[in-house]
Enzyme design. Structure first.
Site, PDB file in Angstrom:
ATOM      1  N   HIS A  99      -0.304   3.964   9.144  1.00 60.00           N
ATOM      2  CA  HIS A  99      -1.575   3.631   8.503  1.00 60.00           C
ATOM      3  C   HIS A  99      -2.008   2.228   8.881  1.00 60.00           C
ATOM      4  CE1 HIS A  99       1.436   2.177   5.635  1.00 60.00           C
ATOM      5  NE2 HIS A  99       0.517   1.313   5.202  1.00 60.00           N
ATOM      6  N   HIS A 112       2.087  -2.624   9.120  1.00 59.41           N
ATOM      7  CA  HIS A 112       2.443  -1.419   9.863  1.00 59.41           C
ATOM      8  C   HIS A 112       1.767  -1.363  11.229  1.00 59.41           C
ATOM      9  CE1 HIS A 112       4.639   0.831   6.682  1.00 59.41           C
ATOM     10  NE2 HIS A 112       4.033  -0.077   5.942  1.00 59.41           N
ATOM     11  N   ASP A 166       4.150   4.559   4.444  1.00 54.40           N
ATOM     12  CA  ASP A 166       4.001   4.339   3.004  1.00 54.40           C
ATOM     13  C   ASP A 166       3.282   5.550   2.436  1.00 54.40           C
ATOM     14  OD1 ASP A 166       5.095   1.955   3.528  1.00 54.40           O
ATOM     15  OD2 ASP A 166       3.346   0.736   3.040  1.00 54.40           O
ATOM     16  N   GLU A 211      10.124   5.356   2.936  1.00 52.31           N
ATOM     17  CA  GLU A 211       9.994   4.020   2.354  1.00 52.31           C
ATOM     18  C   GLU A 211      10.643   4.031   0.979  1.00 52.31           C
ATOM     19  OE1 GLU A 211       7.278   2.552  -0.006  1.00 52.31           O
ATOM     20  OE2 GLU A 211       5.861   4.213  -0.141  1.00 52.31           O
ATOM     21  N   HIS A 230      12.117   0.019   4.331  1.00 46.41           N
ATOM     22  CA  HIS A 230      10.961  -0.549   3.668  1.00 46.41           C
ATOM     23  C   HIS A 230      11.247  -0.772   2.186  1.00 46.41           C
ATOM     24  CE1 HIS A 230       6.736  -1.032   2.443  1.00 46.41           C
ATOM     25  NE2 HIS A 230       6.455  -1.210   3.707  1.00 46.41           N
TER      26      HIS A 230
END
Lengths: 564, 931
Positions: A68, A73, A178, A203, A414
């Site tokens: 995304h 990221h 995410d 994540e 993450h």
């Protein structure tokens, strides 16, 4: 079984600089290419020399996937592709492709123009980099090459966020990026089918948190805004341009609409306007409500929310203003804050986390007197509220996703190491992953190898094709029974006995005196030497081995006493 | 309107008649050359399979009569054997199934053939279709055990087929026909009796998800047919809950629910522990788990089923609302808990601190269960779901469970209140309705009330009105709560003045429910001062009226309250008692005459005398027959007057009184008409005199139509009498026409029509004829053969004498009868502002009306707009415009589009006449009836 190697170049056990290298069956894929907010030196980008020491990036990597548009990221993408040098394909979804360059450009501007950094990527580099991007649709299977294929799933979180399944042959990895398992006002919840990957890389930002329902928070937020506005106060909501800003806008917009309020809502111009434009375009990526109603009215075409002008801040009367940036550390939001801070009727609502040292953090921790530049002291009389609108899955959400995908193993990234430890335990405890995923199934068939072709066919068909006769393998066995009666009667007794025991099977008494149970044949014979015993011949085919051996053991126990 | 009404009813009449004629013509068609022959020729002609298929398709479009089915079936079978193309065979097989469903045809004769061809068939698709055909045959013959057994055997044989379609159909067949008794009946071949449940259960683990679904569906089908499923199925079904395919999971959830209803109390072990729990609890936990399934179809299914599991123990039930929050491994309180705590500690508004929700206690990492096997948080998830279908289902389930468990109702309150803020209006509305339904079980806390009241500002009228109704039946705990509610309602009133009536009504109930809480508020609300006189408020202010409505209703059960009123309050009371009597109750005021002594409580509660009175007055009418015409007329007039007055006084009896009065009026009109002088004079001389008689006939017709269609609860007994009265009116009309028109031609037609009507009457009410002894129609039917043959003049003569001689029929009173009525709330009549619109353009007019006792309003109610130039326009409101707030009550809220071309009637009217005036008052609500 080919092995899967995962090397995190960033965000292995922290947040920021997401970059994970995955090798499956000789294919190398880079997942995300982010920057770290906390560093201003080389550490802000992932260390690509790990790859380049063995040669060029393009030769090593088969593709790059961006989940995304958040900078942690995708922030290192121009550096990676233009400055380090990568010419292969970069995959991302359409909304990410559209919004990503805006954010990169903004990031570049702040780094170069404001902080005066040299040796940073240029606007042209961003453009060149974006030319290498291949956009994918949700659930579209993209063949990167003959063996490697990728597929995107909806992830919630922000507009265009996706989870990716990477598949080589029968091996597959799912990378979540995410994601958010609870829907919000503008996005839906993440969803994945039961794809049973070998590895799920998820994540774990909120590995140890279970969150309250979103509704309470929304209601609180609306109530606070509404009350302040009714009192005639002004509400300041510092936000970052993308993501939560749109969610809160929709929340307020629908509330205004429902309650028929007339108080103006302003949104600071610039980046946000551009972003809103994209939100209007990518309706299929939003939630059910927006998707269903956009034909009548696009929810992102705000009726009550207007562009903000600097002069409006001094207008009398109530108003609500969304201003960037979100931590009150600079820019428009800080300016407005200084103007309004003195009035206790006003209110500032912080919808997200604030880094230490920012004005936002100070006021949230209760400081009422702020030292501004030039030795000025600003007294904060306005109300300060904190309200977390976070779009990451909580522990329950992560478990839910793991349950949905049914992976063989899970890799947590993450997040913080300690929290991961907890979640790891829980996943092991409660999901009991592994082998069941690909359970073995028994299959009867024949493999025919002909002209270097393999075919799996049923045995009957194979026999027919090859012109072979079927051989029957029969087991035979003798059971001695003590019975003084005639063979016929013995057979009849056996028949009635079996009939009563084997209710589910088809037991038949044939006219020639023998008894059949499915394919098992029983015959009673009288050996000449001993009239007191009868020999029972039992014969069954290989296929009915189970039944046959059961029968013999049953008969060896003898027949029940015949009713006289 | 009357003419219109009549016309419409005539239309209905003819509509009813037509089908009969059609049936008659159909019967004639039977004699035509048989279908089978034609089909045979067609099929023989067909050169290619495609052709044959075309013929079959054409053939399938036409219905086949029961008599010719057999022939057609033979032809089809013949072709089936010859046919090589599977698609044609498939079509034939499906046709066989269709034909076997024909009413009046017994399909057992084709069953043998069907089973025969089934054995030789190779194509899987055709096989599946043939099994479908067998299913159709089997369901047609539910009594024939032997056939069913045979069909089940056939199905079992084909269960091993490799195609999923065939297995599907087999399972379907088993589910529909499998024998319910487990009795060990043996077949002729010595085959063991089949336990259908076990056979179907084996296919729960089929490799094809479609077959698995079919197996579960078949099992459910067995259950529906009354077979008691084994408890062992429960474990099998539980395994299917983790199936890969959503349709399997969805069906499995249903199956689990069924089993849990069958064996709620049996005990099942919890895997990986030694504990055991009730099956219904276990099932509840499992279904709860499915509320967070990946597929929304399953989630909806699961959420819906949860609502009907009332036997579940309260411990499990309350878990559904529980979601243990934690933040960084430390226990956190939910916002709900915090609100409750704040409330009980007395400190209210807060949230000013950051980290107000800071986690408190440390959580034992081992004890936290992230995926609770049980019911934990199912509703929390369901109510937060992405799809509104799931949310609505969850709210409905909450409602049902809360109705059966008061403690659960108390707990789920917070969540329901939260749903008031949903983004989809439907969900908000549903949760408000749910709240209203469970409001008996709950008392709102102040902070909850606050949230509820915030919704009063919603711009949707439905939401606001639903909320008003909710407030009507809510219990409030404190006087601050009442005050808060009043303030918010008044705010609502100023923002949306159209809500006036609904708010007043709401306050009426709020007052009468909480008299003790209102009492301390009275001085403040009336703004009285112990020493000074305050200004008298404006009596026409809706807000002031609202406050008074609240206070007066509270004062009804709180005798100390009136002492706090000031002088003008008493005056206002008297005024409101008169003008808004439905909102303001009668009060006993100290030291004063009862202002409304006329309607003092002593009269109202006694119901029997008025009922008696009604009966007596109606019985008096019995004696009508024996009175001279003059006396009869007088008696009728008195009785009608009495009834009308009674109806006005007693609202419960209004329907009955009106109904009987109308009937008597018809009779009165008839008598009057027959008393006319014209009968004694030669016809041609008194052309004009007949006006009265024909007008009477017309009026009777109109009244009878009203009686038939404008009352709800009219039974067949009454309909006969009404029709009888109408018949008399028609006879009267015929006689009058006969006397006043010259020439026989029109009379012929009328006579014939009348006789037809009599015929219809006889046919429709043949069962009721015995009750009509001695009546007009009774006599008429006696003379029917004579009437049929005689000339019109003669007919008229006979009718005339019969009308005079016929006895007055007593109208039996129906149990429950209500007059249908409609009140237009908007547009208000006699509005000062005429509606203006430009010719050629469209203007929307809001129409808001309450309909009482109208049956099936969606089809019967229309809006008529009368334009000043006399044009009338009928508008059919959309079905969605009708809401149903209570039994027998409907609310129509719609928009009517007005448009008109240029004013043509105006002198010198031209395009220049752009502005048109239209008075609002003329949109009427005619009630149209239909059969």
């Amino acid at each position: 079984m080919p092995e899967i190697r995962v090397t995190p170049l960033g965000a292995g056990q922290d947040v920021g600089r997401s970059c994970i290298l995955v090798s499956i069956a000789g294919k190398n894929v880079m997942l995300d290419c982010g920057m770290h907010m906390g560093f201003n030196d080389d550490r802000r980008f992932p260390d690509f020399s790990y790859i380049t020491q063995n040669g060029r990036l393009t030769d090593f990597l088969d593709c790059v996937i961006i989940s995304h548009f958040h900078l942690d990221h995708c922030g290192a993408l121009p550096y990676f592709s233009e400055m380090v040098g990568y010419d292969g394909p970069i995959y991302m979804t359409h909304p990410t492709q559209a919004i990503c360059p805006i954010l990169l450009e903004d990031y570049r501007k702040i780094a170069v123009d404001k902080k005066g950094e040299a040796n940073f990527f240029t606007s042209q580099m961003i453009k060149d980099c974006m030319k290498k991007v291949v956009a994918v649709h949700l659930h579209q299977t993209v063949q990167v090459d003959d063996e490697l294929e990728i597929k995107a799933y909806y992830a919630g979180h922000v507009l265009g966020a996706a989870m990716f399944q990477i598949k080589v042959g029968s091996e597959s990895v799912v990378y979540t990026g995410d994601y958010n398992m609870t829907p919000d006002r503008h996005l839906g919840a993440a969803w994945i089918d039961k794809c049973r990957p070998n590895l799920l890389i998820t994540e774990s930002t909120y590995a140890t948190t279970i969150r309250d329902s979103k509704r309470c928070r929304e209601r609180d937020f609306l109530k606070k805004v509404h009350e302040t506005v009714e009192r005639g106060g002004k509400v300041l909501i510092p936000v970052f341009a993308l993501g939560r800003a749109q969610e809160l806008c929709i929340l307020l917009e629908t509330f205004w609409e429902r309650m028929n309020l007339k108080v103006p809502i302003y949104f600071s111009t610039g980046l946000t306007e551009k972003a809103n434009h994209y939100y209007k375009l990518f309706i299929p990526w939003t939630n059910q409500k927006i998707r269903k109603t956009f034909v009548q009215r696009n929810m992102f075409e705000f009726k009550h929310i207007k562009a903000f002008d600097r002069a409006f801040a001094d207008n009398p009367g109530p108003m609500v203003v969304f201003a960037t940036p979100g931590m009150l550390h600079a820019g428009q939001s800080l300016q407005i804050f200084r103007k309004w801070a003195g009035n206790e009727k006003n209110m500032v609502i912080m919808p997200g986390y604030c880094v230490q040292g920012t004005v936002g953090h100070k006021i949230l921790s209760g400081q009422r007197k702020l030292e501004m530049e030039g030795r000025q002291v600003l007294e904060v009389k306005m109300q300060v509220e904190y309200m977390s609108f976070s779009a990451h899955a909580d522990a329950k959400g992560i478990m839910q996703l793991v349950g949905q995908a049914e992976p063989e193993s899970v890799l947590l990234v993450h997040g913080e190491a300690k929290k991961m430890e907890f979640l790891k335990q829980k996943i092991e405890q409660e999901l009991r992953l592994l082998p069941e995923a690909k359970k073995p199934r028994l299959l009867h068939g024949t493999l025919i190898m002909k002209d270097s072709n393999f075919r799996l066919v049923s045995s009957e068909q194979a026999l027919k094709e090859l012109g072979l006769a079927e051989h029957q393998l029969r087991f035979t066995c003798r059971v001695h029974l003590h019975d003084t009666r005639k063979e016929q009667e013995t057979a009849l007794r056996v028949y009635s006995h079996l009939k009563s025991v084997l209710k589910d099977h088809c037991v038949q008494h044939l006219p020639d005196g023998s008894v059949t149970v499915e394919s098992v044949l029983l015959q009673a014979a009288a050996p000449s030497e001993d009239p007191g015993t009868k020999v029972l011949l039992v014969s069954w085919t290989y296929q009915d081995e189970e039944l046959g051996s059961f029968l013999t053991s049953l008969l060896k126990k003898g027949l029940p006493q015949a009713p006289s | 309107m009357a003419a219109h009404l009549k016309k419409r009813v005539y239309e209905e009449f003819t509509k009813v008649v037509q089908p009969q004629e059609e049936i008659a013509t159909k019967k004639l068609r039977l004699t035509k050359p048989s279908k089978s022959a034609a089909l045979h020729i067609d099929l023989c002609k067909a050169t290619s399979p495609a052709d044959a298929l075309q013929y079959l398709l054409q053939f399938a479009r036409k219905p086949v009569e029961a008599e010719s089915v057999e022939g057609v079936v033979r032809i089809l079978l013949e072709h089936y054997y010859k046919e090589n193309d599977p698609s044609v065979r498939l079509k034939i097989a499906s046709l066989l199934g269709l034909l076997s469903k024909t009413a009046g045809f017994s399909p057992d004769c084709i069953m043998d053939d069907a089973i025969n061809i089934l054995q030789n068939e190779k194509s899987h698709q055709v096989l599946a279709q043939l099994l479908d055909t067998l299913l159709a045959i089997g369901t047609k013959l539910p009594e024939n055990q032997a056939i069913q057994m045979r069909l089940v055997d056939v199905a079992c044989k084909h269960l091993t087929d490799t195609s999923h379609g065939v297995r599907n159909k087999c399972l379907q067949l088993l589910g529909n026909l499998g024998s319910l008794e487990k009795s060990v009946t043996k077949d002729a071949e010595g085959l063991a009796a089949r336990d259908v449940q076990k056979i179907i259960g084996d296919y729960f683990s089929d490799q094809d998800p479609r077959v698995r679904t079919a197996a579960i569906k078949a099992m459910l089908q067995l259950h529906e047919r009354g077979l008691k499923l084994h408890q062992t199925i429960y474990n099998q079904a539980c395994k299917l809950l983790s199936d890969d395919y959503e349709q399997v999971r969805s069906a499995a959830v249903q199956l689990i629910w069924v089993v849990s209803q069958l064996y709620p109390e049996s005990i099942v072990p919890i895997p990986s522990s030694n504990e055991e729990i009730r099956l219904v609890d276990d099932a509840f936990g499992k279904i709860c788990h499915m509320v967070s399934d990946g597929s929304w179809v399953v989630r909806v299914q699961a959420a819906k089923l949860l609502g009907s599991m009332e036997q579940v123990s309260s411990h499990f039930l309350e878990q559904t609302l529980d979601k243990k929050l934690m933040s960084d491994l430390r226990r956190k309180r939910t916002a709900h808990e915090r609100a409750k705590e704040l409330y009980s500690s007395g400190e209210f508004s807060s949230g000013r601190k950051w980290g107000d929700d800071a986690p408190k206690e440390e959580v034992d990492t081992g004890a936290v269960n992230l995926i609770e096997s049980g019911a934990c948080g199912a509703f929390v998830h369901g109510l937060e779901d992405e799809m509104y279908e799931v949310r609505i289902a969850a709210v409905e389930a909450l409602c049902m469970l809360a109705q059966s468990s008061p403690s659960f109702a108390e707990k789920c309150l917070d969540f329901l209140v939260d749903m008031f803020n949903d983004e989809i209006e439907e969900v908000r509305l549903q949760s408000i309705h749910t709240m209203r339904k469970i409001s008996n079980n709950i008392t709102l806390r102040e902070d909850q009330l606050d949230t509820v009241l915030a919704v009063l500002e919603d711009s949707s009228r439905d939401i606001r009105e639903a909320l008003h109704e909710l407030l009507c039946c809510t219990n409030v705990s404190t006087k601050e709560g009442i005050h808060l509610a009043l303030v918010e309602l008044l705010k609502n009133l100023t923002k949306y003045p159209t809500d006036r009536d609904s708010i007043w009504k709401c306050l009426k109930f709020l007052g009468s429910r909480h008299p003790t809480l209102v009492l301390p508020l009275v001085p403040e609300l009336l703004s009285t001062h112990p020493f000074f006189d305050t200004a008298e408020p404006d009596m026409d202010d809706p807000a002031y009226i609202a406050v008074l409505v609240l206070i007066f209703n509270a004062a009804k059960t709180c005798p100390t309250m009136p002492a706090l009123f000031s002088d003008h309050t008493f005056r206002h009371y008297a005024y409101l008692r008169d003008s808004l009597s439905h909102l303001v109750p009668a009060l006993r005021l100290p030291g004063r005459k009862l202002v409304s002594s006329a309607v003092s409580p002593s009269i109202i509660p006694q119901e029997d005398p008025s009922q008696q009175f009604l009966q007596q007055s109606l019985e008096r009418v019995y004696s009508l027959q024996h009175l001279d015409p003059q006396g009869a007329q007088e008696l009728l007039e008195f009785t009608i007057r009495d009834l009308q007055r009674l109806g006005e006084l007693q609202s419960e009896l209004a329907g009955v009184a009106d109904f009987s009065a109308t009937y008597l009026r018809c009779q009165l009109l008839l008598i009057k008409a027959l008393q006319e002088k014209l009968w004694n004079v030669a016809a041609p001389l008194y052309l004009k005199q007949s006006d009265l008689a024909s007008a009477a006939a017309k009026q009777i017709m109109e009244e009878t139509y009203k009686m038939e269609f404008m009352y709800s609860g009219v039974e067949n007994k009454q309909v006969v009498i009404i029709h009888h009265m109408r018949l008399q009116a028609k006879a009267l009309q015929l006689i009058v026409t006969a006397r006043t028109t010259r020439g026989l031609d029109p009379l012929f037609g009328m006579c014939e029509k009348f006789l037809q009507e009599v015929d219809f009457f006889q046919r429709y009410f043949i069962a009721d004829l015995p009750h009509l002894q001695d009546s007009f129609v009774d006599k008429l039917l006696d003379l029917m053969p004579r009437l049929m043959t005689s000339k019109p003049a003669e007919v008229v003569k006979i009718l005339q004498t019969m009308l005079r001689q016929s006895a007055f029929l007593h109208l039996p009173l129906p149990e429950q009868i209500h007059k249908a009525s409609a009140t237009i709330i908007e547009p208000a009549g006699e509005s000062d502002n005429p509606l203006r619109f430009t010719s050629g353009l469209v203007v929307a007019l809001d129409v808001d009306a309450t309909l009482e006792h109208v049956q099936d309003p969606q089809n019967t109610v229309k809006v008529q707009v009368l334009y000043p130039d006399g044009q009338a326009q009928m508008i059919h409101p959309k079905p969605a415009d009708f809401r149903n707030p209570g039994p027998g009550r409907h609310r129509l809220i719609t928009q009517v589009y007005l448009s008109h071309t240029a004013w043509t009637g105006m002198p010198g009217g031209s395009e220049a006449a752009a502005g048109l005036q239209l008075q609002c008052s003329h949109s009427k609500m005619p009630l149209d009836g239909g059969w």
